[in-house]
Design a protein around this motif. Sequence first.
Motif, mmCIF file in Angstrom:
data_model
loop_
_atom_site.group_PDB
_atom_site.id
_atom_site.type_symbol
_atom_site.label_atom_id
_atom_site.label_comp_id
_atom_site.label_asym_id
_atom_site.label_seq_id
_atom_site.Cartn_x
_atom_site.Cartn_y
_atom_site.Cartn_z
ATOM 1 N N ARG A 149 0.953 -11.414 -0.313
ATOM 2 C CA ARG A 149 1.803 -10.271 0.022
ATOM 3 C C ARG A 149 1.070 -9.270 0.906
ATOM 4 N N LEU A 150 -0.183 -8.976 0.580
ATOM 5 C CA LEU A 150 -0.954 -8.014 1.370
ATOM 6 C C LEU A 150 -1.312 -8.559 2.745
ATOM 7 N N LEU A 151 -1.612 -9.836 2.828
ATOM 8 C CA LEU A 151 -1.918 -10.432 4.134
ATOM 9 C C LEU A 151 -0.687 -10.429 5.046
ATOM 10 N N ARG A 152 0.475 -10.430 4.472
ATOM 11 C CA ARG A 152 1.713 -10.370 5.256
ATOM 12 C C ARG A 152 2.137 -8.934 5.560
ATOM 13 N N GLY A 153 1.306 -7.961 5.205
ATOM 14 C CA GLY A 153 1.601 -6.566 5.534
ATOM 15 C C GLY A 153 2.333 -5.799 4.459
ATOM 16 N N GLY A 154 2.384 -6.315 3.247
ATOM 17 C CA GLY A 154 3.053 -5.619 2.144
ATOM 18 C C GLY A 154 2.353 -4.311 1.800
ATOM 19 N N ARG A 155 3.057 -3.488 1.062
ATOM 20 C CA ARG A 155 2.520 -2.182 0.678
ATOM 21 C C ARG A 155 1.308 -2.313 -0.235
ATOM 22 N N LEU A 156 0.420 -1.340 -0.115
ATOM 23 C CA LEU A 156 -0.737 -1.259 -0.998
ATOM 24 C C LEU A 156 -0.264 -0.865 -2.393
ATOM 25 N N PRO A 157 -1.072 -1.163 -3.421
ATOM 26 C CA PRO A 157 -0.633 -0.853 -4.794
ATOM 27 C C PRO A 157 -0.228 0.603 -5.010
ATOM 28 N N GLU A 158 -0.993 1.551 -4.454
ATOM 29 C CA GLU A 158 -0.644 2.963 -4.680
ATOM 30 C C GLU A 158 0.631 3.357 -3.941
ATOM 31 N N GLU A 159 0.964 2.668 -2.875
ATOM 32 C CA GLU A 159 2.211 2.937 -2.156
ATOM 33 C C GLU A 159 3.399 2.366 -2.927
ATOM 34 N N ARG A 160 3.184 1.284 -3.617
ATOM 35 C CA ARG A 160 4.241 0.657 -4.401
ATOM 36 C C ARG A 160 4.548 1.451 -5.649
ATOM 37 N N GLN A 161 3.605 2.228 -6.142
ATOM 38 C CA GLN A 161 3.819 3.000 -7.364
ATOM 39 C C GLN A 161 4.866 4.083 -7.182
ATOM 40 N N THR A 162 5.003 4.585 -5.979
ATOM 41 C CA THR A 162 5.977 5.647 -5.754
ATOM 42 C C THR A 162 7.366 5.100 -5.491
ATOM 43 N N ASP A 163 7.463 3.832 -5.116
ATOM 44 C CA ASP A 163 8.751 3.208 -4.847
ATOM 45 C C ASP A 163 8.957 2.081 -5.846
ATOM 46 N N HIS A 164 9.785 2.299 -6.849
ATOM 47 C CA HIS A 164 9.963 1.321 -7.912
ATOM 48 C C HIS A 164 10.813 0.132 -7.480
ATOM 49 N N SER A 165 11.359 0.137 -6.264
ATOM 50 C CA SER A 165 12.175 -0.992 -5.829
ATOM 51 C C SER A 165 11.336 -2.244 -5.633
ATOM 52 N N GLU A 166 10.022 -2.103 -5.371
ATOM 53 C CA GLU A 166 9.168 -3.268 -5.188
ATOM 54 C C GLU A 166 8.452 -3.662 -6.467
#
Length: 174
Positions: A149-166
């Motif tokens: 997921r990260l190699l494909r440009g996905g959000r970093l863990p701390e960015e995902r914490q603020t958006d619960h959709s992921e």
Amino acid sequence: MRRTLAWLRALADNVSAALLAAMFAAFILQIFTRYVMNDPLSWTQEVCVTAWLWLVLWGSAFSLTERDQVRFDVLYTWVGHRTRRWFAITSAAALFAGFAASFPASLDYITFYRIKKSPTIGIRLDVVFSVYAIFAAAVIVRSGYEVWRLLRGGRLPEERQTDHSEEHTGVPTI
């Protein structure tokens, strides 16, 4: 698919709750028989330890989300976004590699324990420790998915914490 995953997560949470309830009930029974009846039961300690082992590993594998994990991020917070991405990829890749490399030996060790039983209750120890194989498999899948997921440009863990959709993307997150 999301409905099935939500149902599976709720089931995993219910297993965790049942393990906690069993551990608590055995603990209370142990206190009662020891201090009130003055006749302690020997099997309650074994139930508590086994339930605790299963609770910790099962809960870590299936109930905890990314934001529930403890992190040591002093250096991580000092670096830029691009370096953070590589830290996250490296961390997930190290987890994946370590658990994947040790998985066959872990399975071998767990299956070796089929010849032994717990001292009081008599549960085969391969059954008791099989939860580690479940936990390790979950870590392998989750960390492998995180690297991908990260190699494909996905959000970093701390960015995902603020958006619960992921948060529930189909693969449990570590």
